[in-house]
Design an enzyme around this catalytic site. Structure first.
Site, PDB file in Angstrom:
ATOM      1  N   SER A 185       0.923  -1.289  -0.160  1.00 56.72           N
ATOM      2  CA  SER A 185       0.006  -0.175   0.244  1.00 56.72           C
ATOM      3  C   SER A 185       0.808   1.309   0.102  1.00 56.72           C
ATOM      4  O   SER A 185       2.002   1.287   0.505  1.00 56.72           O
ATOM      5  CB  SER A 185      -0.912   0.068   1.264  1.00 56.72           C
ATOM      6  OG  SER A 185      -1.475  -1.190   1.451  1.00 56.72           O
TER       7      SER A 185
HETATM    8  N1  SAH Z   1       0.657  -5.393   4.523  1.00 55.27           N
HETATM    9  C1  SAH Z   1       1.219  -5.635   3.137  1.00 55.27           C
HETATM   10  C2  SAH Z   1       0.814  -5.267   1.882  1.00 55.27           C
HETATM   11  C3  SAH Z   1      -0.289  -6.394   1.722  1.00 55.27           C
HETATM   12  S1  SAH Z   1      -0.952  -6.573   0.000  1.00 55.27           S
HETATM   13  C4  SAH Z   1       2.581  -4.608   3.274  1.00 55.27           C
HETATM   14  O1  SAH Z   1       2.960  -4.186   4.154  1.00 55.27           O
HETATM   15  O2  SAH Z   1       3.309  -4.951   2.268  1.00 55.27           O
HETATM   16  C5  SAH Z   1      -2.032  -8.140   0.351  1.00 55.27           C
HETATM   17  C6  SAH Z   1      -1.489  -9.415   0.651  1.00 55.27           C
HETATM   18  O3  SAH Z   1      -2.353 -10.053   1.109  1.00 55.27           O
HETATM   19  C7  SAH Z   1      -1.014  -9.733  -0.466  1.00 55.27           C
HETATM   20  O4  SAH Z   1       0.390 -10.193  -0.197  1.00 55.27           O
HETATM   21  C8  SAH Z   1      -1.768 -11.206  -0.540  1.00 55.27           C
HETATM   22  O5  SAH Z   1      -0.924 -12.291  -1.200  1.00 55.27           O
HETATM   23  C9  SAH Z   1      -2.295 -11.455   0.548  1.00 55.27           C
HETATM   24  N2  SAH Z   1      -3.407 -12.132   0.966  1.00 55.27           N
HETATM   25  C10 SAH Z   1      -4.450 -12.226   0.037  1.00 55.27           C
HETATM   26  N3  SAH Z   1      -5.476 -13.021   0.275  1.00 55.27           N
HETATM   27  C11 SAH Z   1      -4.903 -13.605   1.563  1.00 55.27           C
HETATM   28  C12 SAH Z   1      -5.498 -14.679   2.463  1.00 55.27           C
HETATM   29  N4  SAH Z   1      -6.525 -15.245   2.339  1.00 55.27           N
HETATM   30  N5  SAH Z   1      -4.434 -14.831   3.487  1.00 55.27           N
HETATM   31  C13 SAH Z   1      -3.383 -14.264   3.761  1.00 55.27           C
HETATM   32  N6  SAH Z   1      -2.785 -13.326   2.905  1.00 55.27           N
HETATM   33  C14 SAH Z   1      -3.725 -13.048   1.869  1.00 55.27           C
END
Ligand code: SAH
Length: 207
Positions: A52
């Site tokens: 983000s």
């Molecule tokens: N907080 C992160 C950015 C998140 S992007 C940072 O600081 O970089 C969203 C993330 O959620 C992605 O890496 C994606 O793979 C993960 N994601 C999506 N669905 C998910 C699920 N069901 N369980 C765990 N992670 C998930």
């Protein structure tokens, strides 16, 4: 631009409000987690996922109101940047559990967290769309992927402590709102419109 200049800008723009979030964002250098760390826009981190924009990270952390010693669950570790910030916010006596769907991303994030010497942040590869019952209940839950829906019956709400709070983007694939849920008042509150990558897994978006 430097990390401290980014923090100053986020403060001037009003995204950083508290001493706590300012300290955390100064402590963790965002340059460790992405190639273009100081652009205020989402950045690719591999596996088709994005980190983000710093303004959205700051805004969500301010809404979460994390205190020292708390137990926090994050769904969507991604690069590990937000997990590292949470680690500073909870302090040494606190604990952060962060779940990542893609093993490759979870492994990369774990290496970075280890390099930072953070012992209070645990990264788990798996589907976090139903939360993580094993370590429940939590003081705080933050979801950093778009949730298709969030009702009072959702397992994430059940895994919150009395007096706990959850912050998550909720909506359809192309537009979500940051939603804040307080367990004590049992109320949902809507913040700004955002665009996150979709939550995958059992309670996420169907492909
Ligand atoms: N907080 C992160 C950015 C998140 S992007 C940072 O600081 O970089 C969203 C993330 O959620 C992605 O890496 C994606 O793979 C993960 N994601 C999506 N669905 C998910 C699920 N069901 N369980 C765990 N992670 C998930």
């Amino acid at each position: 631009m430097s990390n401290s200049a980014m923090v100053r800008a986020l403060k001037n723009w009003g995204f950083i409000k508290s001493k706590e979030v300012e300290e955390a964002m100064l402590t963790i250098n965002r340059a460790l987690f992405t190639d273009r760390p100081f652009d205020d826009a989402p950045q690719p981190i591999g596996c088709g996922q994005t980190i983000s924009a710093p303004s959205v990270v700051a805004l969500m952390l301010e809404l979460l109101e994390v205190k020292k010693g708390m137990k926090v669950l994050e769904i969507g570790t991604g690069s590990g940047y937000n997990a590292a910030l949470l680690g500073v916010l909870v302090g040494e006596r606190g604990k952060v559990i962060s779940i990542e769907y893609f093993e490759e991303l979870a492994k990369k994030a774990e290496v970075k967290i280890k390099a930072l010497g953070m012992k209070n942040v645990k990264i788990i590869a798996g589907d976090g769309s139903k939360g993580y019952e094993k370590e429940a209940p939590y003081d705080r839950i933050i979801v950093t992927a778009a949730m298709p829906s969030l009702s009072k019956e959702h397992p994430l709400i059940k895994q919150l402590k009395e007096g706990g709070r959850l912050v998550a983007p909720v909506g359809d694939k192309y537009l979500q709102y940051i939603v804040v849920y307080d367990k004590k008042s049992d109320e949902f509150r809507r913040s700004i419109p955002v665009l996150f990558v979709p939550l995958l897994g059992e309670k996420g978006f169907s492909k």
